[in-house]
Design an enzyme around this catalytic site. Structure first.
Site, PDB file in Angstrom:
ATOM      1  N   GLU A 303      58.388 -18.276 -19.569  1.00 32.32           N
ATOM      2  CA  GLU A 303      59.318 -18.526 -20.671  1.00 32.32           C
ATOM      3  C   GLU A 303      59.470 -17.334 -21.618  1.00 32.32           C
ATOM      4  OE1 GLU A 303      58.591 -23.284 -21.302  1.00 32.32           O
ATOM      5  OE2 GLU A 303      57.151 -21.917 -22.200  1.00 32.32           O
TER       6      GLU A 303
HETATM    7  C1  TNX Z   1      56.382 -25.484 -20.676  1.00 32.36           C
HETATM    8  S1  TNX Z   1      55.361 -24.770 -18.166  1.00 32.36           S
HETATM    9  C2  TNX Z   1      55.455 -24.500 -20.953  1.00 32.36           C
HETATM   10  C3  TNX Z   1      54.566 -24.660 -22.112  1.00 32.36           C
HETATM   11  C4  TNX Z   1      54.770 -25.951 -22.824  1.00 32.36           C
HETATM   12  C5  TNX Z   1      55.045 -27.045 -21.821  1.00 32.36           C
HETATM   13  C6  TNX Z   1      55.140 -28.420 -22.406  1.00 32.36           C
HETATM   14  C7  TNX Z   1      55.009 -23.484 -18.859  1.00 32.36           C
HETATM   15  C8  TNX Z   1      54.489 -22.447 -18.010  1.00 32.36           C
HETATM   16  N1  TNX Z   1      55.219 -23.404 -20.174  1.00 32.36           N
HETATM   17  O1  TNX Z   1      54.717 -23.570 -22.987  1.00 32.36           O
HETATM   18  O2  TNX Z   1      53.627 -26.240 -23.553  1.00 32.36           O
HETATM   19  O3  TNX Z   1      56.229 -26.746 -21.135  1.00 32.36           O
HETATM   20  O4  TNX Z   1      55.238 -29.382 -21.397  1.00 32.36           O
END
Ligand code: TNX
Length: 500
Positions: A303
């Site tokens: 992300e």
């Molecule tokens: C996605 S999945 C994220 C996290 C959040 C989560 C909440 C991923 C690698 N990153 O930063 O905490 O969703 O479900």
């Protein structure tokens, strides 16, 4: 179909003819010291009886090298019980299986006559705990390790840094915890682990045959780094998506030099073109490598919406090489697959069971490069999703709530076309903690869905009992054991819970 409450289901189970082994207050055990201690504790918790030891005891626990790693066999009959592990871990898993077999029949305790021969499908069977969004102390971690190990899971991935906090004290970069660890989501208290705490966690995990896989997430998810070292980070990128999350969940708009206590993601980034960033990376992963006996260091990479894509690729490529240079195997979330990474870098897949094209391409790149994947499909393996619309805790972004059935009903090789068992290092169930603040919250979100991940990671794909109908009845049979162990599981109406 077997009615024995065994989860994960063993590779082979034969219900032997003949009477059960009757376990009473005089039953003694002998063999490997650690295994005897583990069984003694488990039995006391479950039955209240504390077995003594004797050289000619009918219950024998031993290691006989030879079989596959982590394998064991268990023979139980009226005359006695023998568990033989191919190694210490296998013997420990045999003891966990025995703990699931002990049951109250009429007015006594017994173990049904059975022959089990068992070994894991995947080498890596993980759980992840996000200690950055909310901080959990050493005792909570030990409890989580015990719970996971009882289901034959062998890796504890700790998400040690995020926008909301940096949770591991480092001698090379002391400001990280001094300034970057005091708060959490919702303005809850933060916290961090000292070097001694971390050693204690690693040692405790090892005693339960688990490795610790520590993660420092970068180049995104780094707002807390900026509280300590403002010169290393870019200003927050306030995209439409970030502002929508702020609207939906509160917590305010992220601002430089102000601790972030909301739930938005993808606004922070390290400075990619500054050599000081790579000195920082070398310091934090260098120290982490020295503190971590396990083979893996996770560097995040998810992300990074606040980082330019070409910069992102250069960054993750370089960080993977820094970690490989420390003698460790790097792990990254699947987005990093867009870059050329150090040989052997493991990808952790977190898109849905049916991937978006971009995620499929990034994850597939690890396999094409000859590396392996850890599979954590968010709409099945994420333990922080709501069970249903009424759940007290949890999120819903991964295609709505995740029922227990959905957590169970997936097959690792079906995630990407052409994927084989050899391409898969293993399976991991992450628990992000935006909505959980206590150990009871972790139990409620994790149990029973953690058992789904454990079975998918351990049991052969072809086992006749690898079905939802069998699983739900076996999990239901574990209710009394979980209650005795103090596990505050979610009593989902999908499961026929038994009370004895
Ligand atoms: C996605 S999945 C994220 C996290 C959040 C989560 C909440 C991923 C690698 N990153 O930063 O905490 O969703 O479900």
């Amino acid at each position: 179909m077997s009615s024995l409450p065994l989860v994960p289901f063993p590779a082979s189970v034969d219900r032997a003819e003949g009477p059960a082994f009757a376990w009473d207050g005089r039953t003694t055990v002998t063999g490997d010291r650690a295994a005897v201690a583990a069984l003694t504790h488990l039995l006391e918790v479950r039955t209240g009886m504390v077995p003594g030891t004797a050289h000619d005891a009918p219950v024998v626990l031993c290691v006989e090298p030879g079989g596959p790693a982590e394998s064991y066999r268990l023979d139980a009959g009226a005359g006695g019980i023998e568990i033989v592990g191919a190694d210490e871990a296998g013997l420990f898993y045999g003891v966990q299986t025995l703990g699931q077999l002990v049951r109250c029949d009429g007015d006594g305790w017994c173990v049904p006559a059975v022959r089990i021969s068992d070994a894991p499908r995947f080498a890596y069977r993980g759980v992840m705990l996000d200690v950055a969004r909310h901080f959990f102390g050493v005792d909570v971690l030990k409890g989580y390790i015990d719970r996971a190990a009882s289901l034959k899971l062998n890796a504890l991935h700790l998400h040690l840094s995020d926008d909301q906090g940096w949770r591991l004290e480092l001698a090379t970069r002391p400001e990280l915890t001094r300034r970057g660890s005091t708060t959490a989501v919702g303005d809850d208290p933060g916290g961090h682990y000292s070097a001694d705490d971390y050693r204690e966690i690693v040692a405790y995990a090892a005693s339960r045959h688990m490795i610790v896989v520590p993660e420092f997430d970068m180049p995104g998810h780094t707002h807390a780094v900026g509280l300590a070292y403002p010169e290393l980070v870019e200003p927050p990128v306030l995209s439409e998506r970030v502002l929508e999350t702020v609207d939906a969940f509160g917590g305010g708009v992220p601002a430089s030099d102000v601790p972030y206590t909301g739930m938005a993601v993808g606004f922070s980034s390290l400075r990619i073109d500054d050599e000081a960033t790579y000195a920082f990376v070398a310091d934090v992963f260098g120290e982490l490598a020295r503190a971590t006996p396990g083979p893996y260091l996770h560097f995040g990479g998810d992300e990074a919406h606040g980082t330019d894509p070409a910069d992102f690729a250069r960054f993750v490529s370089r960080v993977s090489r820094i970690i490989a240079g420390l003698g460790k195997t790097p792990i990254a979330w699947h987005e990093a697959g867009v870059a050329t990474l150090a040989e052997g870098t493991v990808g952790q897949y977190w898109d849905l069971r049916t991937p978006a094209a971009e995620a499929a391409a990034a994850a597939g790149a690890f396999v094409r490069a000859g590396s392996q994947l850890i599979l954590s499909p968010a709409d099945a393996a994420y333990l922080d999703m709501k069970y249903d619309a009424h759940s007290r805790l949890g999120l819903t972004w991964a295609d709505g709530p995740t029922s227990v059935e959905r957590s169970y009903a997936w097959e690792p090789t079906a995630i990407l076309p052409g994927l084989t068992d050899e391409d898969i290092l293993g399976v991991e169930a992450p628990l992000w903690t935006e909505t959980s603040t206590t150990a009871a919250d972790l139990d409620e979100l994790a149990f029973p869905r953690i058992a789904s991940a454990a079975e998918i990671a351990w049991s052969p794909a072809s086992a006749p009992d690898r079905t939802w109908a069998s699983f739900r009845s076996r999990v239901g049979g574990l209710g009394p054991l979980w209650r005795a162990r103090g596990i505050g599981f979610f009593a989902s109406a999908e499961i026929p819970w038994s009370d004895r």
